[in-house]
Design an enzyme around this catalytic site. Structure first.
Site, PDB file in Angstrom:
ATOM      1  N   ARG A 151       0.808  -1.229   0.000  1.00 28.85           N
ATOM      2  CA  ARG A 151       0.000   0.000   0.000  1.00 28.85           C
ATOM      3  C   ARG A 151       0.839   1.276   0.000  1.00 28.85           C
ATOM      4  O   ARG A 151       0.519   2.240  -0.699  1.00 28.85           O
ATOM      5  CB  ARG A 151      -0.896  -0.028   1.243  1.00 28.85           C
ATOM      6  CG  ARG A 151      -1.982   1.017   1.256  1.00 28.85           C
ATOM      7  CD  ARG A 151      -2.725   1.025   2.594  1.00 28.85           C
ATOM      8  NE  ARG A 151      -3.000  -0.265   3.131  1.00 28.85           N
ATOM      9  CZ  ARG A 151      -4.174  -0.905   3.015  1.00 28.85           C
ATOM     10  NH1 ARG A 151      -5.168  -0.327   2.382  1.00 28.85           N
ATOM     11  NH2 ARG A 151      -4.342  -2.103   3.555  1.00 28.85           N
ATOM     12  N   TYR A 189     -14.624  -4.041   3.716  1.00 31.56           N
ATOM     13  CA  TYR A 189     -14.105  -3.610   5.021  1.00 31.56           C
ATOM     14  C   TYR A 189     -14.815  -2.377   5.579  1.00 31.56           C
ATOM     15  O   TYR A 189     -14.417  -1.866   6.624  1.00 31.56           O
ATOM     16  CB  TYR A 189     -12.615  -3.241   4.909  1.00 31.56           C
ATOM     17  CG  TYR A 189     -11.741  -4.252   4.204  1.00 31.56           C
ATOM     18  CD1 TYR A 189     -11.517  -5.506   4.759  1.00 31.56           C
ATOM     19  CD2 TYR A 189     -11.120  -3.935   3.003  1.00 31.56           C
ATOM     20  CE1 TYR A 189     -10.704  -6.419   4.107  1.00 31.56           C
ATOM     21  CE2 TYR A 189     -10.300  -4.842   2.348  1.00 31.56           C
ATOM     22  CZ  TYR A 189     -10.098  -6.090   2.916  1.00 31.56           C
ATOM     23  OH  TYR A 189      -9.291  -6.988   2.283  1.00 31.56           O
ATOM     24  N   CYS A 203     -26.216  -5.756  -7.867  1.00 33.21           N
ATOM     25  CA  CYS A 203     -27.411  -6.150  -7.113  1.00 33.21           C
ATOM     26  C   CYS A 203     -27.061  -6.607  -5.703  1.00 33.21           C
ATOM     27  O   CYS A 203     -27.248  -7.772  -5.344  1.00 33.21           O
ATOM     28  CB  CYS A 203     -28.122  -7.253  -7.857  1.00 33.21           C
ATOM     29  SG  CYS A 203     -28.377  -6.780  -9.562  1.00 33.21           S
ATOM     30  N   GLU A 204     -26.504  -5.715  -4.920  1.00 33.65           N
ATOM     31  CA  GLU A 204     -26.165  -5.988  -3.522  1.00 33.65           C
ATOM     32  C   GLU A 204     -26.258  -4.646  -2.811  1.00 33.65           C
ATOM     33  O   GLU A 204     -25.770  -3.642  -3.337  1.00 33.65           O
ATOM     34  CB  GLU A 204     -24.695  -6.445  -3.364  1.00 33.65           C
ATOM     35  CG  GLU A 204     -24.314  -7.665  -4.130  1.00 33.65           C
ATOM     36  CD  GLU A 204     -24.207  -8.913  -3.268  1.00 33.65           C
ATOM     37  OE1 GLU A 204     -24.361  -8.825  -2.028  1.00 33.65           O
ATOM     38  OE2 GLU A 204     -23.991  -9.966  -3.861  1.00 33.65           O
ATOM     39  N   TYR A 260      -4.842  -2.710  -3.683  1.00 28.76           N
ATOM     40  CA  TYR A 260      -6.020  -3.527  -3.392  1.00 28.76           C
ATOM     41  C   TYR A 260      -7.270  -2.964  -4.070  1.00 28.76           C
ATOM     42  O   TYR A 260      -8.378  -3.078  -3.553  1.00 28.76           O
ATOM     43  CB  TYR A 260      -6.217  -3.680  -1.876  1.00 28.76           C
ATOM     44  CG  TYR A 260      -4.950  -4.132  -1.184  1.00 28.76           C
ATOM     45  CD1 TYR A 260      -4.460  -5.423  -1.376  1.00 28.76           C
ATOM     46  CD2 TYR A 260      -4.193  -3.253  -0.392  1.00 28.76           C
ATOM     47  CE1 TYR A 260      -3.274  -5.840  -0.786  1.00 28.76           C
ATOM     48  CE2 TYR A 260      -3.006  -3.665   0.202  1.00 28.76           C
ATOM     49  CZ  TYR A 260      -2.549  -4.953   0.004  1.00 28.76           C
ATOM     50  OH  TYR A 260      -1.381  -5.358   0.585  1.00 28.76           O
TER      51      TYR A 260
END
Ligand code: LLP
Length: 404
Positions: A271, A311, A338-339, A367
Site C-alpha cells: 500500500r 471492510y 445487485c447488492e 487492493y
C-alpha cells in the site's frame, strides 16, 4: 492530482479527456507519485538499506511491476500466479520472497525451480514439505519462518494478521521447536525470521512492540538469522484528517534492534508504494432520489473496487469539474450491482451533481484492481499509466466476449 481552472488533473492530464478517450470506469496511475513513494520509502530507511520486496498482491499489473522493478525492488508473492507475474515483469528471482499459509506442493516445487531468494514458511508441516521437495530435487534451499508475535497492529480486524487468533505464522513455542530440531532438515537452510502484523498501520507503537517480541525471542536462541523480514503494513491517509505513520520513530526502533541483532532487514510494502498513485474515474449513470436518500448511481461498482463493501472503508470522492455550487442534499454513492453493500460512501455538502458527470474515487492503487472481480459478469476496467503528458494503456478493458 490538482484542480487547474476548476478542472481536475492527474499529472498534466485532464480527467475529462481521459474519460472521453478511454471510457469509464478507468483505473489511472500516476508515475510521478510512484517514483516519489519509492524514493521516500528508501529515504526513510536509508541508514540500513533494506531489501524492499514489493507486495505484488496490492497491484498485480505487469506493466506497473515493470516500472517498480526499475527502482531495484524485489517482490513478495503469495501464490504461483503472483510468482509468475513477478518473474514476467523481470524481477530478479534472487529478490523474490514467497509468503503465505497454504503453499501447495506444486507452488513450492515451482518456487524451488525458479531459484527464488526465500520461501517464508508458516507451519511445521510446510517446512517438512519444503524439505521433502528440496530433497527430491537434490537441492539445499533458503527458507524463513514467519513468527506470529501476538501483537495487535491496531488496524481493522479484517486486516490484522499478528495476533494469536490469526492463522498466520507460528507461535513462540513452535518457533523454538522448529529451530531446535532444524538439523533434521538436511535440504533447507534457515536464513530468515519474518513477521507481518497487519496492513494499514498508522501507529508506530505496534511495530515497536513487534520488534521487542522478536528481539526477546532472538535473545533466547543461538541461531543466527541473516535476514529479518519485517513485512509491510505501513498505512496511508485515505482522508485529509487521518494521522500519518511516524516513519522516523519506526526507523529509530529498527536501528535500536539492529544494534543487538546484526542482520539485513527486508520489507514487503504494498500500500505505501502504490496506494495513493491510483484513482478510479467513474461516470454517473443516474441520480435517484427517494424519500430516504439521494443515490448517485455510478458506472463503477464493488466488483471494480471491493474495499468499501468488504471492510467498510472510505475513499475520498472528487468531482472532475469543480463548480463550487453546493448541494443541500446528502449523496450516497453506489454502483449498479445487485447488492446493498455495493456502496462507496455517503457525503454531505458535496457539490451539486448531475447525470453523466464524472467523479474520481481516490487512493485506489493498492487492493483496487487486484481485488476486483467479474461479479454480475461485469468486464474489468481499463488500467492506464500517466507519465507526465503521456497516457499509456497498461491493461486493456475486458470485453464481454472475454467473459462468455
Ligand atoms: N507481506 C505480507 C505477508 C502480507 O500479507 C501483506 C498484505 C503485505 C506484505 C503487504 O502489506 P501492505 O504493505 O500492503 O499493508 N486487502 C486489504 C489489505 C490486505 C493486506 C494483506 N496482506 C485492504 O484492501 O486493505
Amino acid at each position: 492530482m490538482k484542480y487547474i481552472n476548476k478542472k481536475l488533473k492527474i499529472e498534466s492530464i485532464n480527467i475529462q479527456n481521459i474519460a472521453k478517450k478511454f471510457g469509464t470506469p478507468a483505473y489511472c496511475y500516476s508515475y510521478k507519485q510512484l517514483k516519489e513513494n519509492i524514493n521516500n520509502f528508501k529515504k526513510n530507511f536509508k541508514s540500513f538499506s533494506p531489501l524492499i520486496c514489493f507486495a505484488i498482491k496490492s497491484n498485480t499489473n505487469v506493466n506497473l511491476i515493470k516500472e517498480i522493478k526499475k527502482f531495484g525492488l524485489g517482490a513478495d508473492v503469495v501464490s504461483m500466479g503472483e510468482l509468475m507475474m513477478a518473474i514476467k515483469a523481470g524481477i530478479n528471482p534472487k529478490k523474490i520472497i514467497f509468503s503465505g499459509v497454504g503453499k501447495t506442493s506444486n507452488e513450492i516445487s515451482y518456487a524451488i525451480d525458479k531459484k527464488i531468494f526465500l520461501i517464508n514458511a508458516e507451519s511445521k508441516s510446510e517446512i517438512m514439505e519444503i524439505n521433502r521437495i528440496a530433497k527430491l530435487k537434490r537441492k539445499k534451499i533458503q527458507i524463513g519462518i514467519r513468527l506470529n508475535p501476538n501483537t495487535d497492529a491496531k488496524t481493522l480486524n479484517q486486516i490484522s494478521t499478528g495476533k494469536k487468533e490469526n492463522k498466520f505464522g507460528v507461535n513462540k513455542k513452535t518457533f523454538f521447536e522448529i529451530i531446535n530440531n532444524f538439523k533434521n532438515y538436511k535440504n533447507i537452510e534457515l536464513k530468515c525470521l519474518s513477521v507481518h502484523i497487519g496492513s494499514q498501520i498508522l501507529d508506530h507503537k505496534p511495530y515497536e512492540k513487534m520488534l521487542n517480541v522478536v528481539s526477546k525471542i532472538l535473545n533466547q536462541t543461538n541461531h543466527k538469522f541473516e535476514f529479518i523480514d519485517l513485512g509491510g503494513g505501513m498505512g496511508i491517509s485515505y482522508d485529509d484528517n487521518s494521522k500519518k505513520l511516524n516513519y522516523k520513530k519506526y526507523n529509530i526502533a529498527i536501528k535500536r534492534f539492529l544494534k543487538n541483532h546484526k542482520s539485513k532487514i527486508i520489507f514487503e510494502p504494498g500500500r505505501s508504494i502504490v496506494g495513493n498513485i491510483g484513482i478510479l474515474i467513474s461516470k454517473i449513470i443516474y441520480i435517484k432520489e427517494t424519500e430516504k436518500k439521494n443515490f448517485i448511481i455510478l458506472d463503477a461498482a464493488m466488483n471494480d473496487l471491493m474495499r468499501p463493501a468488504l471492510y467498510g472503508t472510505n475513499h475520498k470522492i472528487l468531482p472532475s469539474i469543480k463548480t463550487n455550487i453546493n448541494s443541500k442534499k446528502t449523496y450516497e454513492f453506489v454502483g449498479p450491482i445487485c447488492e446493498s453493500t455495493d456502496k462507496f460512501t455517503t457525503l454531505k455538502n458535496f457539490q451539486k451533481l448531475k447525470e453523466k458527470d464524472l467523479i474520481v474515487i481516490c487512493d485506489v492503487g493498492a487492493y483496487g484492481m487486484s481485488l476486483s472481480s467479474n461479479y454480475n459478469l461485469r468486464p474489468k476496467a481499463i488500467e492506464l499509466l500517466i507519465k507526465t503528458s503521456k497516457i499509456i494503456v497498461i491493461k486493456k478493458r475486458q470485453k464481454h466476449k472475454d467473459l462468455m
